[in-house]
Design an enzyme around this catalytic site. Structure first.
Site, mmCIF file in Angstrom:
data_model
loop_
_atom_site.group_PDB
_atom_site.id
_atom_site.type_symbol
_atom_site.label_atom_id
_atom_site.label_comp_id
_atom_site.label_asym_id
_atom_site.label_seq_id
_atom_site.Cartn_x
_atom_site.Cartn_y
_atom_site.Cartn_z
ATOM 1 N N ILE A 124 46.178 36.948 30.517
ATOM 2 C CA ILE A 124 47.319 37.650 31.075
ATOM 3 C C ILE A 124 47.763 36.989 32.378
ATOM 4 O O ILE A 124 46.981 36.342 33.077
ATOM 5 C CB ILE A 124 46.995 39.141 31.314
ATOM 6 C CG1 ILE A 124 45.795 39.283 32.256
ATOM 7 C CG2 ILE A 124 46.718 39.834 29.996
ATOM 8 C CD1 ILE A 124 45.422 40.714 32.552
ATOM 9 N N CYS A 125 49.036 37.171 32.674
ATOM 10 C CA CYS A 125 49.643 36.550 33.844
ATOM 11 C C CYS A 125 49.741 37.574 34.965
ATOM 12 O O CYS A 125 50.509 38.531 34.879
ATOM 13 C CB CYS A 125 51.037 36.008 33.494
ATOM 14 S SG CYS A 125 51.900 35.265 34.893
ATOM 15 N N LEU A 126 48.941 37.361 36.015
ATOM 16 C CA LEU A 126 48.967 38.201 37.196
ATOM 17 C C LEU A 126 48.900 37.315 38.432
ATOM 18 O O LEU A 126 48.506 36.146 38.356
ATOM 19 C CB LEU A 126 47.787 39.187 37.200
ATOM 20 C CG LEU A 126 47.723 40.208 36.053
ATOM 21 C CD1 LEU A 126 46.424 40.979 36.108
ATOM 22 C CD2 LEU A 126 48.907 41.161 36.114
ATOM 23 N N LEU B 104 53.870 37.012 30.941
ATOM 24 C CA LEU B 104 53.057 36.503 29.840
ATOM 25 C C LEU B 104 51.875 37.430 29.579
ATOM 26 O O LEU B 104 51.147 37.810 30.499
ATOM 27 C CB LEU B 104 52.553 35.101 30.182
ATOM 28 C CG LEU B 104 51.742 34.386 29.085
ATOM 29 C CD1 LEU B 104 52.614 34.113 27.869
ATOM 30 C CD2 LEU B 104 51.156 33.088 29.636
#
Length: 307
Positions: free
Chosen positions: A92-94, A129
């Site tokens: 995941i996009c963070l 994403l």
């Protein structure tokens, strides 16, 4: 954990072992995370859904992959439990993940990242994403299922650690909140209200008659007709100006729909009556003025036989 397996002089190993001890000595009710014994760079974790959100009561498992340059490079995160906010088994996009290394701070830790991940759960995905945008009702259902369905992932060692973490989180988790009953839509409510009005029933199931309320009588209105007459009379050197006004009040009831046509026909007759009344008032006024002029002239010696 066999610490002799690792090079304790390695900054990454030293930092990771320090965080493991801190996690075990200072556990949290909101999350738990431990590394695999065979690979301390891979952690399994579980977080509790934040309160007062659609994730409340849920237990969400995931995987953390720490880089060899940790803590100078950020970790990668992956969710394993269906949650409706993040895709499963997808990095995941963070801002705390390896997708944004420019935001990562070496002072942050696995504990810091998990706290941030919990805070990210109810935020707007904005098309990031690995993000999902399920409805709140669907997320609540997944939160309930997450307590019962432990994700299956990887080797037996991974699965054992996942099961242990899940049991710990269940022991700390409060009872899952009850879902509110579904609220009827406005259309259904209006339909039911209309049905209740058209076919009311008493407690014995007998259809009650519908009360008919007569149309209330409209209150009469007070209409005022004002007529004003101006008269100028010349009598030789004397000029007399006289103004008379007439005000009539009458009660006029509100016209119903059936009376509007009759009222429209009556307006012509009322208008003609008003004109006759006006001319009569004018004649009366002129007569009064003439009498006053005669009396005035006579009193002052101006009276003439022709007047």
């Amino acid at each position: 954990m066999a610490e002799e397996k690792y090079n304790l002089k390695n900054p990454a190993v030293k930092r990771i072992l320090q965080e493991v001890k801190e996690m075990q000595s200072n556990p949290s009710d909101d999350f738990m995370s431990l590394p695999l014994e065979e690979n301390i760079f891979e952690w399994q974790f579980a977080i509790r859904g934040p309160g007062d959100t659609e994730f409340e009561g849920g237990i969400y498992h995931g995987r953390i992959q720490l880089p060899a340059e940790y803590p100078f490079q950020p970790p990668a995160f992956m969710l394993l439990t269906p949650n409706g906010r993040f895709e499963t088994q997808t990095k995941i996009c963070l801002s705390i993940s390896n997708h944004h290394p420019e935001h990562w701070q070496p002072s942050w830790s696995v504990r810091t990242a998990l706290v941030a991940l919990i805070a990210f759960m109810p935020t707007n995905p904005d098309g990031a994403l690995g993000s999902l945008d399920y409805k709140k009702e669907e997320r609540r259902v997944l939160a309930i299922k997450s307590r019962e369905a432990v994700p299956k992932f990887g080797t037996p060692e991974r699965q054992k650690l996942i099961d242990e973490i899940h049991q710990y989180m269940l022991s700390k988790a409060p009872p899952i909140p009850q879902l509110p009953p579904p609220q009827p839509s406005d259309e259904n409510s209006s339909d039911r209200e209309a049905e209740a009005q058209t076919s009311p029933e008493n407690a014995d199931g007998v259809v009650a008659p519908i009360e008919e309320h007569p149309n209330p009588q409209p209150e009469p209105r007070i209409m005022e007709d004002v007529h004003e007459v101006h008269v100028n009379a010349n009598a030789g050197p004397l000029q007399v100006s006289f103004s008379a006004g007439f005000r009539l009040s009458r009660e006029v009831p509100e016209a119903g729909p059936s009376e509007q046509l009759q009222r429209a026909d009556a307006r012509v007759q009322v208008s003609a009556d008003d004109r006759l009344f006006t001319w009569a008032a004018v004649g009366l006024t002129v007569a009064i003025v003439v009498l006053l002029v005669k009396k005035f002239l006579k009193a002052n010696g101006y009276y003439m036989d022709g007047l």
